[in-house]
Design an enzyme around this catalytic site. Structure first.
Site, mmCIF file in Angstrom:
data_model
loop_
_atom_site.group_PDB
_atom_site.id
_atom_site.type_symbol
_atom_site.label_atom_id
_atom_site.label_comp_id
_atom_site.label_asym_id
_atom_site.label_seq_id
_atom_site.Cartn_x
_atom_site.Cartn_y
_atom_site.Cartn_z
ATOM 1 N N LYS A 35 6.303 -57.985 -68.252
ATOM 2 C CA LYS A 35 5.925 -56.608 -67.898
ATOM 3 C C LYS A 35 7.161 -55.708 -67.967
ATOM 4 C CE LYS A 35 6.441 -57.627 -63.018
ATOM 5 N NZ LYS A 35 6.356 -56.950 -61.751
ATOM 6 N N ARG A 131 0.439 -56.105 -50.490
ATOM 7 C CA ARG A 131 0.515 -55.110 -51.561
ATOM 8 C C ARG A 131 -0.797 -55.152 -52.330
ATOM 9 N NH1 ARG A 131 5.120 -55.950 -56.142
ATOM 10 N NH2 ARG A 131 3.736 -57.686 -56.625
ATOM 11 N N TYR A 261 33.789 -36.085 -60.971
ATOM 12 C CA TYR A 261 33.018 -35.107 -60.190
ATOM 13 C C TYR A 261 33.139 -35.383 -58.693
ATOM 14 C CZ TYR A 261 30.462 -33.477 -64.351
ATOM 15 O OH TYR A 261 30.105 -32.949 -65.557
ATOM 16 N N MET A 309 27.176 -38.470 -66.408
ATOM 17 C CA MET A 309 26.014 -38.757 -67.262
ATOM 18 C C MET A 309 26.395 -39.608 -68.482
ATOM 19 S SD MET A 309 23.399 -36.115 -69.119
ATOM 20 C CE MET A 309 22.810 -35.355 -67.627
HETATM 21 C C1 LIG Z 1 2.567 -61.175 -59.368
HETATM 22 C C2 LIG Z 1 3.924 -61.473 -59.901
HETATM 23 N N1 LIG Z 1 4.216 -62.709 -60.321
HETATM 24 C C3 LIG Z 1 5.442 -63.030 -60.788
HETATM 25 C C4 LIG Z 1 6.450 -62.082 -60.864
HETATM 26 C C5 LIG Z 1 7.794 -62.479 -61.371
HETATM 27 O O1 LIG Z 1 8.758 -62.393 -60.338
HETATM 28 P P1 LIG Z 1 10.280 -62.743 -60.624
HETATM 29 O O2 LIG Z 1 10.754 -61.735 -61.601
HETATM 30 O O3 LIG Z 1 10.934 -62.601 -59.292
HETATM 31 O O4 LIG Z 1 10.278 -64.116 -61.161
HETATM 32 C C6 LIG Z 1 6.182 -60.777 -60.452
HETATM 33 C C7 LIG Z 1 7.242 -59.778 -60.511
HETATM 34 O O5 LIG Z 1 7.263 -58.768 -59.915
HETATM 35 C C8 LIG Z 1 4.888 -60.461 -59.959
HETATM 36 O O6 LIG Z 1 4.581 -59.234 -59.542
#
Ligand SMILES: Cc1ncc(COP(=O)(O)O)c(C=O)c1O
Length: 369
Positions: A35, A131, A261, A309
């Site tokens: 992701k 969550r 800065y 920047m």
């Molecule tokens: C549902 C879920 N599984 C697995 C992972 C992977 O976690 P990590 O990057 O800590 O291995 C994430 C990451 O946010 C997640 O949201």
């Protein structure tokens, strides 16, 4: 000459890190978490590199899965947040996706959507992250609803850790026991084995009880440890992203003069200050404090003054022979993004994930393992 600021992604490091995940849990399948553009490493490139090594990929939303399919990725893909409408479920079916279901609304949408085939569903149980996920005590109810749904082929039971990176905390054990309690009835009563998934990177590396049918490693694939301190297995990870630039200016700054800065750093002696062509516009954290390590020609030096920047300044007084054009590693194989993150009030995950488009990016297969 083009701007020297660049990131280099070592795909062999990612493969080696994935092999480590496999060796720690040889009986589990791997769902590689790609992701957020594979945590900033390029989802399509990473997915292509990992396709032969993993059983599945996972992203957070439909758009990310669509982009992988457009990029030619045919492996099974899981949507970690599931679908948000019936229209999305129809597209998910066309793209051969698997869906997390984490509330009643998603179950209702699934039941009401007209589909031609069956989808594999991952039922997410909230064991303490608070969550996403259903209440543990409603597991059997949701499982039965999904099993009775003609659009569902299989149901995988899953949960997510809130603080498995904290090895001295009992919270992970509490989550594991809540999970066990939540699923035991359902698993006992089912006619066939039910697949399960808990482990993230921290789980794969340090919580053997969480390694089940499907592990979901993310950050470890990219070579960053999820732990704040040294860990035997995590120490074997190879950082996949190297972020580097070059010195574009050198000057002597007299004692008592400030740099950058806001005049936040003042030289306490006559100092050699190198200006490096990298700033927060390139993804280097503006919150990095004076003292944050960088590698100049492979040697440690300290950031001084506020990050601009497009530039940062580095005190190279203690280094010999520093010249304009010398290479500066901001993080990478020899300096962990986690260390830079600790100086910047953030985590390595954020640093690598939010790299902007303006930085030149290339891919290598440098690590021979
Ligand atoms: C549902 C879920 N599984 C697995 C992972 C992977 O976690 P990590 O990057 O800590 O291995 C994430 C990451 O946010 C997640 O949201």
């Amino acid at each position: 000459m083009s701007r020297p600021t660049q990131i280099i992604i070592d795909l062999s490091a990612i493969k080696a890190n994935c092999a480590l995940a496999r060796s720690l849990a040889p009986l589990s399948n791997i769902v590689a978490v790609v992701k957020a553009d594979a945590y900033g490493h390029g989802a399509i490139e990473v997915a292509k590199a990992l396709e032969p090594q993993v059983q599945m990929l996972t992203v957070s939303c439909l758009e990310e899965a669509q982009s992988l399919r457009r990029g030619g990725i045919s492996k099974a893909i899981l949507l970690l947040e599931g679908c948000f409408s019936e229209a999305e479920i129809i597209i998910a079916e066309q793209l051969n996706l698997q869906l997390v279901v984490h509330n009643q609304q998603q179950v209702d949408q699934l039941i009401n959507t007209r589909l031609n085939s069956q989808l594999k569903i991952w039922l997410k149980i909230d064991t303490g992250m608070h969550r996403l996920g259903i209440a543990p005590e409603s597991t059997e109810n949701f499982y039965q609803q999904l099993s009775a749904c003609p659009h569902v082929s299989d149901v995988v039971l899953t949960t997510h850790f809130a603080s498995a990176d904290r090895l001295d905390s009992d919270f992970t054990l509490t989550q594991l026991s809540l999970y066990k309690q939540a699923v035991s009835n359902t698993i006992e009563q089912a006619n066939e084995p039910i697949e399960q998934s808990i482990a993230n990177s921290a789980g794969v590396l340090a919580w053997p009880q969480s390694r089940l049918d499907w592990n979901r490693p993310g950050i470890m694939l990219y070579g960053l440890s999820p732990f704040a301190s040294s860990h035997e297995e995590a120490n074997k990870l190879i950082p996949a992203m190297t972020f580097k630039s070059q010195i574009i200016s050198l000057r002597i700054v007299a004692a008592g003069e400030s740099v950058g800065y806001g005049n936040t750093w003042t030289a306490d002696q006559s100092s050699v200050i190198a200006t490096v062509a990298v700033g927060y516009g390139d993804g280097y954290p503006r919150t990095a404090k004076s003292g944050t390590p960088v590698l100049v020609g492979g040697k440690r030096a300290k950031l001084v003054g506020n990050v601009s920047m497009d530039m940062v300044c580095v005190d190279v007084t203690a280094l010999r022979g520093v010249e304009i054009g010398d290479e500066v590693e901001m993080w990478g194989t020899n300096l962990s993004a986690n260390e830079v993150a600790a100086w910047s009030d953030t985590i390595g995950y954020e640093l690598v994930t939010r790299m902007p488009m303006r930085v030149r990016r290339s891919y290598t297969h440098a690590t021979s393992k």
